[in-house]
Design an enzyme around this catalytic site. Structure first.
Site, PDB file in Angstrom:
ATOM      1  N   GLU A 423       0.828  -1.223   0.000  1.00  0.00           N
ATOM      2  CA  GLU A 423       0.000   0.000   0.000  1.00  0.00           C
ATOM      3  C   GLU A 423       0.856   1.265   0.000  1.00  0.00           C
ATOM      4  O   GLU A 423       0.615   2.199   0.751  1.00  0.00           O
ATOM      5  CB  GLU A 423      -0.995  -0.002   1.179  1.00  0.00           C
ATOM      6  CG  GLU A 423      -2.067  -1.051   1.001  1.00  0.00           C
ATOM      7  CD  GLU A 423      -3.266  -0.923   1.933  1.00  0.00           C
ATOM      8  OE1 GLU A 423      -3.306  -0.005   2.763  1.00  0.00           O
ATOM      9  OE2 GLU A 423      -4.175  -1.760   1.803  1.00  0.00           O
TER      10      GLU A 423
HETATM   11  C1  LIG Z   1       3.309  -9.511   0.464  1.00  0.00           C
HETATM   12  C2  LIG Z   1       2.823  -8.553  -0.560  1.00  0.00           C
HETATM   13  C3  LIG Z   1       1.468  -8.436  -0.801  1.00  0.00           C
HETATM   14  C4  LIG Z   1       1.003  -7.595  -1.804  1.00  0.00           C
HETATM   15  N1  LIG Z   1      -0.329  -7.577  -2.119  1.00  0.00           N
HETATM   16  C5  LIG Z   1      -0.737  -6.912  -3.235  1.00  0.00           C
HETATM   17  C6  LIG Z   1      -2.076  -7.036  -3.701  1.00  0.00           C
HETATM   18  O1  LIG Z   1      -2.911  -7.705  -3.095  1.00  0.00           O
HETATM   19  N2  LIG Z   1      -2.423  -6.392  -4.843  1.00  0.00           N
HETATM   20  C7  LIG Z   1      -1.529  -5.633  -5.548  1.00  0.00           C
HETATM   21  O2  LIG Z   1      -1.883  -5.096  -6.578  1.00  0.00           O
HETATM   22  N3  LIG Z   1      -0.244  -5.485  -5.117  1.00  0.00           N
HETATM   23  C8  LIG Z   1       0.168  -6.111  -3.995  1.00  0.00           C
HETATM   24  N4  LIG Z   1       1.478  -5.995  -3.559  1.00  0.00           N
HETATM   25  C9  LIG Z   1       2.386  -5.141  -4.292  1.00  0.00           C
HETATM   26  C10 LIG Z   1       2.872  -3.937  -3.505  1.00  0.00           C
HETATM   27  O3  LIG Z   1       1.884  -2.957  -3.460  1.00  0.00           O
HETATM   28  C11 LIG Z   1       4.167  -3.476  -4.180  1.00  0.00           C
HETATM   29  O4  LIG Z   1       5.154  -4.409  -3.801  1.00  0.00           O
HETATM   30  C12 LIG Z   1       4.572  -2.091  -3.814  1.00  0.00           C
HETATM   31  O5  LIG Z   1       3.713  -1.178  -4.415  1.00  0.00           O
HETATM   32  C13 LIG Z   1       6.006  -1.761  -4.215  1.00  0.00           C
HETATM   33  O6  LIG Z   1       6.280  -2.149  -5.507  1.00  0.00           O
HETATM   34  P1  LIG Z   1       7.621  -3.001  -5.828  1.00  0.00           P
HETATM   35  O7  LIG Z   1       7.707  -4.082  -4.812  1.00  0.00           O
HETATM   36  O8  LIG Z   1       7.598  -3.367  -7.240  1.00  0.00           O
HETATM   37  O9  LIG Z   1       8.810  -1.985  -5.518  1.00  0.00           O
HETATM   38  P2  LIG Z   1       9.423  -0.903  -6.522  1.00  0.00           P
HETATM   39  O10 LIG Z   1       8.355  -0.087  -7.117  1.00  0.00           O
HETATM   40  O11 LIG Z   1      10.382  -1.578  -7.428  1.00  0.00           O
HETATM   41  O12 LIG Z   1      10.220   0.024  -5.510  1.00  0.00           O
HETATM   42  C14 LIG Z   1      11.533  -0.276  -5.052  1.00  0.00           C
HETATM   43  C15 LIG Z   1      11.946   0.780  -4.024  1.00  0.00           C
HETATM   44  O13 LIG Z   1      12.004   2.060  -4.648  1.00  0.00           O
HETATM   45  C16 LIG Z   1      11.288   3.008  -3.858  1.00  0.00           C
HETATM   46  N5  LIG Z   1      10.774   4.048  -4.753  1.00  0.00           N
HETATM   47  C17 LIG Z   1      10.034   3.899  -5.858  1.00  0.00           C
HETATM   48  N6  LIG Z   1       9.763   5.105  -6.401  1.00  0.00           N
HETATM   49  C18 LIG Z   1      10.334   6.027  -5.601  1.00  0.00           C
HETATM   50  C19 LIG Z   1      10.417   7.458  -5.608  1.00  0.00           C
HETATM   51  N7  LIG Z   1       9.836   8.183  -6.538  1.00  0.00           N
HETATM   52  N8  LIG Z   1      11.110   8.076  -4.628  1.00  0.00           N
HETATM   53  C20 LIG Z   1      11.703   7.343  -3.662  1.00  0.00           C
HETATM   54  N9  LIG Z   1      11.659   6.009  -3.599  1.00  0.00           N
HETATM   55  C21 LIG Z   1      10.993   5.362  -4.555  1.00  0.00           C
HETATM   56  C22 LIG Z   1      10.211   2.197  -3.175  1.00  0.00           C
HETATM   57  O14 LIG Z   1       9.781   2.845  -1.984  1.00  0.00           O
HETATM   58  C23 LIG Z   1      10.947   0.902  -2.880  1.00  0.00           C
HETATM   59  O15 LIG Z   1      11.658   1.040  -1.683  1.00  0.00           O
HETATM   60  C24 LIG Z   1       1.932  -6.811  -2.550  1.00  0.00           C
HETATM   61  C25 LIG Z   1       3.301  -6.903  -2.274  1.00  0.00           C
HETATM   62  C26 LIG Z   1       3.748  -7.766  -1.299  1.00  0.00           C
HETATM   63  C27 LIG Z   1       5.233  -7.873  -1.069  1.00  0.00           C
END
Ligand SMILES: Cc1cc2nc3c(=O)[nH]c(=O)nc-3n(C[C@H](O)[C@H](O)[C@H](O)COP(=O)(O)OP(=O)(O)OC[C@H]3O[C@@H](n4cnc5c(N)ncnc54)[C@H](O)[C@@H]3O)c2cc1C
Length: 699
Positions: A423
């Site tokens: 989230e």
């Molecule tokens: C256990 C689990 C359950 C989940 N459940 C759902 C679900 O039910 N439905 C769904 O749709 N998604 C779900 N997700 C997805 C979750 O919302 C995403 O993992 C999350 O949005 C982050 O995306 P990412 O993991 O691809 O990280 P990335 O987007 O690759 O980010 C990597 C890092 O970069 C940072 N970052 C990115 N952009 C910026 C910026 N502009 N400035 C500073 N820092 C930045 C982020 O904070 C993070 O630390 C789930 C994820 C997990 C792990």
């Protein structure tokens, strides 16, 4: 107009949807440089109705009694009887109105249920949390057509359908508006007739409950190839797809932190869905992003903060209880100042984040959608949970490290990064949402100025600017001549309230100066805006402590609350000092001298104050007030510790600690018990031994 067009931040469509999706609550006062305690006091404290209280005391308590943390973790699933119980008692329909067969709970009650379950088992809490958070039920309630509501809501309330919501793609996580998943507008034969709909191609991952879902909420980019090039993209759209459905692939599992809740990928190629399956029907094509942002504006402040506060409560309850009865070097280890200090820090931080969470939930229950406050609470409660678990692990040492049924923290510790990531991953939430969104959304004039520039409305711009100048003068007055307190605060907290008032003026002045000097560039200067967001967050949490304490004054808790407020004030001032300590722009440096000049030095908590907080934790009533949401599991380490602490309370602090020291003698427990006048001495020693032991397994 030309100068402002150049200087003010530009707002893209996706950002605009996020900005317009929420409302502004008490946090807006801080942007105006006013800590308005009268407005704060007017927010009613949380109150559960009779039905919600009974559900918590009966169904939730019974559920907790069915949960065996270690067994669930080992099995990588909840037992069938738990799934069945959750369905039967409509845990998945807490947000669905009674008219559709749901429980129609307030946000406060929904959060209380999640907190209680999470204090015992995270997999069960996540399983309950997801259908009640952003997903099919909430989207249908807000945007669904009557036909969609009539079909799905009773099925979701009765758990005949189990939902998941799929937004995240492998290539678009945080930047979710950039999902590459597409739905091409087309016509196909459906139920014997040519039907308009979308041909969907998508690949989603990390989707919670996907492996067991019977209805998938899906976000995709709608495309109409019949339109002229350049206008074919209709925007993000949300639809519901029943499972099974031709072309939809679902059922494999990810193993997030090797936990037991269901999570996995959802994929599809050329999956046809009729237009009727778009949430809200045809008119909502392209409105999905706005819908999701609106839901997140509320949801972010409820589920994950509830879960995280549960982790903090469990950590404090366990670490404090264990430290009182674990004896090393002839002393209860909580007597060592380096154990007492993290215990005190956990307590102060728990009080503050829980206060902010409760305040935000109450505001939500009044029908507001405070998107910035929700982001503050999500970020800070999840970070505090991770810190609390770290402290807890350190205090329990080997006892927390060896896995098994009697382990007290390691499963929760493993899961902490999940709340940090979902989230809105925390780094992004802290950097972009709290202040980036906060400044534009909550500032009394900034959004009006941006809108006036966009509409080329010089008179509206003039009006907003006049108001803005008035606000800067107001803040300057607050900085130079201490502004009076607005409203009343609990007795004994006047000094802290005056410091908050002064810091609020410094924060608002700094925001105005940064926006004035840096304009749209501020968006890219993440380190600067992050510090402004931190100052805002800590002021919000300091105020929340005063709000909570005013509603529940308690002399025993006073040292903890003083510590909590002081800690937040110190953090807010440290963020402003760090900001000005890192700017090179001469005008900003001068602004720093004004904003922070004359501010009495704000100290971190002194050692003596920290140790006084730890001492307050000697009183089980204080622990009860700080950890009111602890559930009681059927078996396992938490149950054993609970039983031990009950016996210790019966025997009394002094005698139980004497016996806890005596257990180190190489004597039979019966022999040690014989030295005590307490009839429960032997039971206590056996319970203590059980808590001290860890599990070992045959090869
Ligand atoms: C256990 C689990 C359950 C989940 N459940 C759902 C679900 O039910 N439905 C769904 O749709 N998604 C779900 N997700 C997805 C979750 O919302 C995403 O993992 C999350 O949005 C982050 O995306 P990412 O993991 O691809 O990280 P990335 O987007 O690759 O980010 C990597 C890092 O970069 C940072 N970052 C990115 N952009 C910026 C910026 N502009 N400035 C500073 N820092 C930045 C982020 O904070 C993070 O630390 C789930 C994820 C997990 C792990």
């Amino acid at each position: 107009m030309a100068a402002f067009t150049e200087a003010l931040p530009k707002i893209g469509e996706t950002e605009r949807a996020a900005l317009e999706s929420g409302t502004v609550g008490f946090e807006g006062c801080l942007f105006a440089g006013k800590a308005d305690f009268a407005r704060l006091a007017a927010i009613p404290a949380e109150r559960l109705d009779e039905e919600e209280r009974v559900f918590l005391e009966e169904q939730v308590a019974e559920l907790c009694g069915m949960l065996d943390d270690f067994a669930i973790d080992e099995a990588h699933d909840l037992p069938a009887e738990v799934w069945d119980y959750l369905r039967r008692h409509r845990f998945f329909g807490m947000i669905i109105p009674r008219a559709y067969g749901g429980l129609e709970f307030s946000h406060a009650a929904h959060a209380a249920v999640v907190t209680r379950i999470a204090s015992v088992n995270l997999a069960a809490a996540v399983t309950v949390m997801v259908p009640n958070s952003l997903g099919p039920a909430e989207l249908l309630l807000r945007y669904g057509t009557e036909a969609q509501k009539a079909h799905y809501l009773p099925r979701l309330a009765r758990s005949e359908d189990l939902p998941c919501f799929a937004l995240t793609s492998p290539y678009a996580g945080s930047d979710a508006a950039a999902i590459p998943d597409v739905g091409v507008l087309t016509q196909r034969e459906w139920n014997g007739a040519m039907t308009p709909g979308f041909a969907l191609t998508f690949s989603k991952r990390y989707i919670t409950l996907a492996p067991v879902a019977t209805v998938v909420g899906l976000a995709f980019n709608a495309i109409d190839p019949a339109r002229p090039a350049g206008s074919q993209e209709l925007g993000i759209t949300c639809a519901l797809i029943p499972v099974p459905h031709p072309g939809l692939r679902i059922g494999a599992r990810h193993r997030p932190m090797n936990g037991a809740f269901m999570n996995g990928p959802v994929q599809g190629e050329d999956v046809f869905i009729p237009l009727d399956w778009v949430i809200g029907g045809k008119q909502n094509i392209g409105k999905g992003w706005r819908m999701l942002m609106e839901c997140l504006a509320t949801g972010r402040g409820i589920s994950l903060p509830a879960l995280s506060v549960a982790l903090q409560q469990t950590s404090l309850y366990v670490a404090n209880g264990y430290a009182r009865l674990r004896n090393q070097f002839g002393l209860s280890i909580h007597r060592f100042p380096n154990i007492a200090t993290p215990l005190a820090q956990m307590a102060a931080e728990l009080y503050a984040t829980d206060a902010a969470r409760r305040l935000t939930t109450c505001v939500l229950d009044q029908g507001e959608r405070p998107s910035v406050a929700s982001a503050i609470v999500k970020y800070h409660s999840t970070e505090a949970a991770r810190r609390a678990l770290n402290h807890g692990m350190d205090i329990l040492a080997g006892k927390a490290i060896c896995a098994g049924p009697s382990n007290l923290l390691s499963i929760a510790y493993r899961h902490a990064p999940i709340a940090i990531t979902v989230e809105g991953a925390n780094i992004l939430t802290r950097a972009l949402i709290i202040f980036g969104q906060g400044a534009v959304r909550c500032h009394p004039y900034l959004l009006r100025e941006i809108q006036a520039v966009e509409q080329r409305d010089a008179s509206a711009l003039g009006e907003a600017l006049l108001g803005h100048c008035g606000q800067v003068l107001h803040c300057l007055r607050g900085i130079l001549l201490q502004a009076p307190l607005l409203g009343q605060v609990p007795r004994g907290f006047e000094r802290e309230a005056r410091t908050i008032t002064r810091l609020a003026a410094s924060f608002a002045f700094t925001t105005d100066v940064c926006v004035g000097i840096l304009g749209g560039k501020l968006k890219r200067l993440e380190l600067l805006s992050t510090r402004l967001g931190d100052a805002l967050s800590h002021l919000y949490m300091a105020c929340a402590c005063l709000w909570r304490y005013a509603g529940q004054p308690d002399a025993g808790l006073a040292p903890v609350v003083h510590g909590a407020v002081r800690q937040q004030i110190w953090l807010a001032s440290a963020a402003l000092h760090a900001l000005y300590g890192n700017v090179s722009n001469p005008a900003l440096r001068v602004a720093g001298m004004v904003a922070l000049g004359g501010l009495r030095p704000i100290r971190r908590l002194r050692d003596a104050e920290t140790l006084a907080i730890a001492e307050a934790l000697d009183d089980p009533l204080v622990i009860g007030r700080l950890c009111p949401d602890m559930g009681l599991p059927r078996a396992g380490g938490l149950r054993d510790l609970h039983d031990l602490l009950s016996l210790a309370q019966e025997i009394g602090e002094e005698e139980s600690q004497r016996l806890a020291g005596a257990i180190r003698q190489s004597k039979a427990l019966e022999e040690i018990a014989a030295t005590s006048a307490a009839p429960q001495a032997l039971a206590f020693l056996r319970a203590l031994d059980k808590v001290i032991q860890v599990d070992s397994f045959p090869e």
